[in-house]
Scaffold this active site. Structure first.
Site, mmCIF file in Angstrom:
data_model
loop_
_atom_site.group_PDB
_atom_site.id
_atom_site.type_symbol
_atom_site.label_atom_id
_atom_site.label_comp_id
_atom_site.label_asym_id
_atom_site.label_seq_id
_atom_site.Cartn_x
_atom_site.Cartn_y
_atom_site.Cartn_z
ATOM 1 N N LYS A 109 0.741 -1.271 0.063
ATOM 2 C CA LYS A 109 0.021 -0.097 0.156
ATOM 3 C C LYS A 109 0.864 1.202 0.107
ATOM 4 O O LYS A 109 2.039 1.130 0.550
ATOM 5 C CB LYS A 109 -1.013 -0.091 1.114
ATOM 6 C CG LYS A 109 -2.033 -1.153 1.312
ATOM 7 C CD LYS A 109 -2.933 -1.171 0.327
ATOM 8 C CE LYS A 109 -3.970 -2.225 0.378
ATOM 9 N NZ LYS A 109 -5.168 -2.306 -0.726
ATOM 10 N N HIS A 131 -7.478 -13.004 -8.359
ATOM 11 C CA HIS A 131 -8.181 -11.893 -7.712
ATOM 12 C C HIS A 131 -9.419 -11.597 -8.101
ATOM 13 O O HIS A 131 -9.590 -11.794 -9.263
ATOM 14 C CB HIS A 131 -7.329 -10.676 -7.998
ATOM 15 C CG HIS A 131 -7.334 -9.630 -6.910
ATOM 16 N ND1 HIS A 131 -8.485 -8.789 -6.799
ATOM 17 C CD2 HIS A 131 -6.861 -9.366 -5.601
ATOM 18 C CE1 HIS A 131 -8.482 -7.987 -5.647
ATOM 19 N NE2 HIS A 131 -7.383 -8.587 -5.091
#
Length: 459
Positions: A166, A287
């Protein structure tokens, strides 16, 4: 036109259909629009999903009628509709005779989603007979292959401790690779976030080169193997292959430490099959970004997350994200653990059907979305084991002492659960875990009341 005389057979028994072995069975929650009867609408749904249209056509013959999809059970009060699809309806490859998921979707969840007499219809479960099940690729790799790389027991190696770098966008190549190195000093596995690829500010080739170097350095410094899941998602088959080949070449001797991430929902079955068939020696990381548009309980059309997970195993996903089952920030509940069992077990119960005869490797549940060291024990208690890949972004890099400490706190939480030791008690002798309580005080207060006094009390 009422087609129930042809497309409904309520005398059929589910057990007989399963024993016969030539039908895919699908269970839907379906509501007709006002003014339409339930059986009439269900039959129209089955017709549109197989051999029928809105009128009788002169080209229909006896063979055609023999492959009609049939409504075999309805419960209008509960809005339950079950349909049996003959396996002959589904398309096969001309190159190898294998099954294709796009055909399954086209029939079972295709045009029927836009019918004028249907208020809503959502698939909640499906059953695949052995003769059709074995035509799907299934996984070539799974968590056991990761455990092998990590030097663990390949039957019960426990949680692979991971993170998502992140922020998901905005990091240039060096800061991204530095963050990877920082986390790898404390844990096992890093994945690209789903939009990370070849942005102008972070060219893929430069980023991958630096990440491969960061992996080597972390392995040298810790004496442990490390893993990376690289995003190869693309619209174009050749672009996916080019990305994959470049990544493997760059990682070199560590190529078997690399998984390939594909955004399977937004790119569709073709992208998953491309990765599965072009790179059978790599862990295929499915994903599911975007899936909530149809799988959310708020959506009354499409299919559920359970159905998506089961389809992923058919296609050959090594692992798929399954949410956090109510223990993280994403939509879900504890009962979602049946998704994990359907992915991993040879036989498992779904909401409506018991699926048996997988005969393939298991698909690994990947747990992510708002998890941290404090939330893990409850999650493992609910699931009953810890043989998952778990990725914490904020749960690692939100740690007060940084990404390495955050990584170690996740490992320590897993160690505590495996040892059957209360987390606060374990934290007294493990600084990184103790600091996780201070890093996430709202969770600490919620799950471990009185933790401050207990944590600082002399052992």
């Amino acid at each position: 036109m009422d087609q129930s005389n042809r497309y409904a057979r309520l005398d059929l028994q589910e057990a007989d259909l399963i024993a016969g072995g030539r039908h895919v069975l699908c269970a839907y929650v379906m509501k007709p629009k006002a003014g339409y009867g339930y059986l009439e609408t269900a039959a129209h749904f089955a017709a549109e999903s197989s051999t029928g249209t809105n009128v009788e056509v002169s080209t229909t013959d006896d063979f055609t009628r023999g492959v009609d999809a049939l409504v075999y059970e309805i419960d209008p009060e509960k809005e339950i509709m079950k349909i049996a699809y003959p396996v002959e309806l589904f398309d096969r490859n001309i190159i190898d005779g294998r099954a294709m998921l796009c055909s399954f979707l086209t029939l079972t969840i295709g045009n029927n989603q836009g019918m004028g007499d249907v208020e809503y219809a959502k698939m909640h479960d499906f059953y695949v007979p052995p003769c059709y099940l074995r035509l799907f690729d299934g996984p070539s790799m799974n968590i056991a292959d990761m455990w092998r790389v990590l030097g663990r027991d390949v039957r019960n190696g426990g949680m692979v401790v991971g993170t998502i770098i992140k922020p998901k966008l905005g990091l240039r190549p060096k800061p991204f690779a530095d963050a990877c190195h920082e986390f790898w000093l404390g844990a096992d596995f890093i994945k690209n976030d789903e939009p990370q690829g070849n942005q102008t500010f972070a060219p893929l080739k430069e980023t991958i080169r630096l990440v491969a170097d960061a992996m080597k350095r972390a392995q040298d410094e810790t004496g442990e193997a490390k893993l990376f899941s690289a995003n190869i998602t693309a619209d174009d088959h050749y672009e996916m292959v080019a990305r994959g080949e470049y990544i493997l070449e760059t990682f070199g001797e560590n190529a078997d430490h690399v998984a390939f991430l594909v955004d399977g929902y937004v790119t569709g079955p073709a992208a998953i099959t491309t990765a599965r068939r072009q790179f059978p020696r790599q862990f295929l990381h499915y994903h599911r970004a975007g899936h909530g548009a149809v799988t959310s309980p708020q959506s009354m059309r499409g299919y559920t997350a359970f159905v998506l997970s089961k389809m992923a195993r058919l296609q050959g996903a090594s692992g798929i994200h399954t949410g956090t089952m109510g223990y993280g920030k994403m939509e879900g509940e504890a009962a979602d653990k049946i998704m994990a069992y359907m992915l991993t077990d040879e036989a498992a119960e779904g909401p409506f059907y018991r699926q048996t005869g997988w005969g393939s490797k298991a698909t690994t549940p990947i747990i992510s979305g708002g998890m941290n060291a404090l939330r893990l024990p409850g999650f493992f208690d609910n699931l009953g084991h810890s043989n998952v890949i778990q990725t914490s972004g904020g749960g690692a890099f939100g740690h007060l002492d940084g990404g390495t400490a955050g990584a170690k706190s996740l490992r320590q939480s897993h160690e505590a659960w495996m040892a059957g030791v209360d987390l606060v008690t374990y934290a007294r002798e493990h600084r990184e875990l103790a600091r996780a309580f201070e890093s996430f005080p709202a969770d600490a207060d919620k799950f471990y009341p009185g933790w401050r006094d207990r944590l600082h009390r002399a052992a």
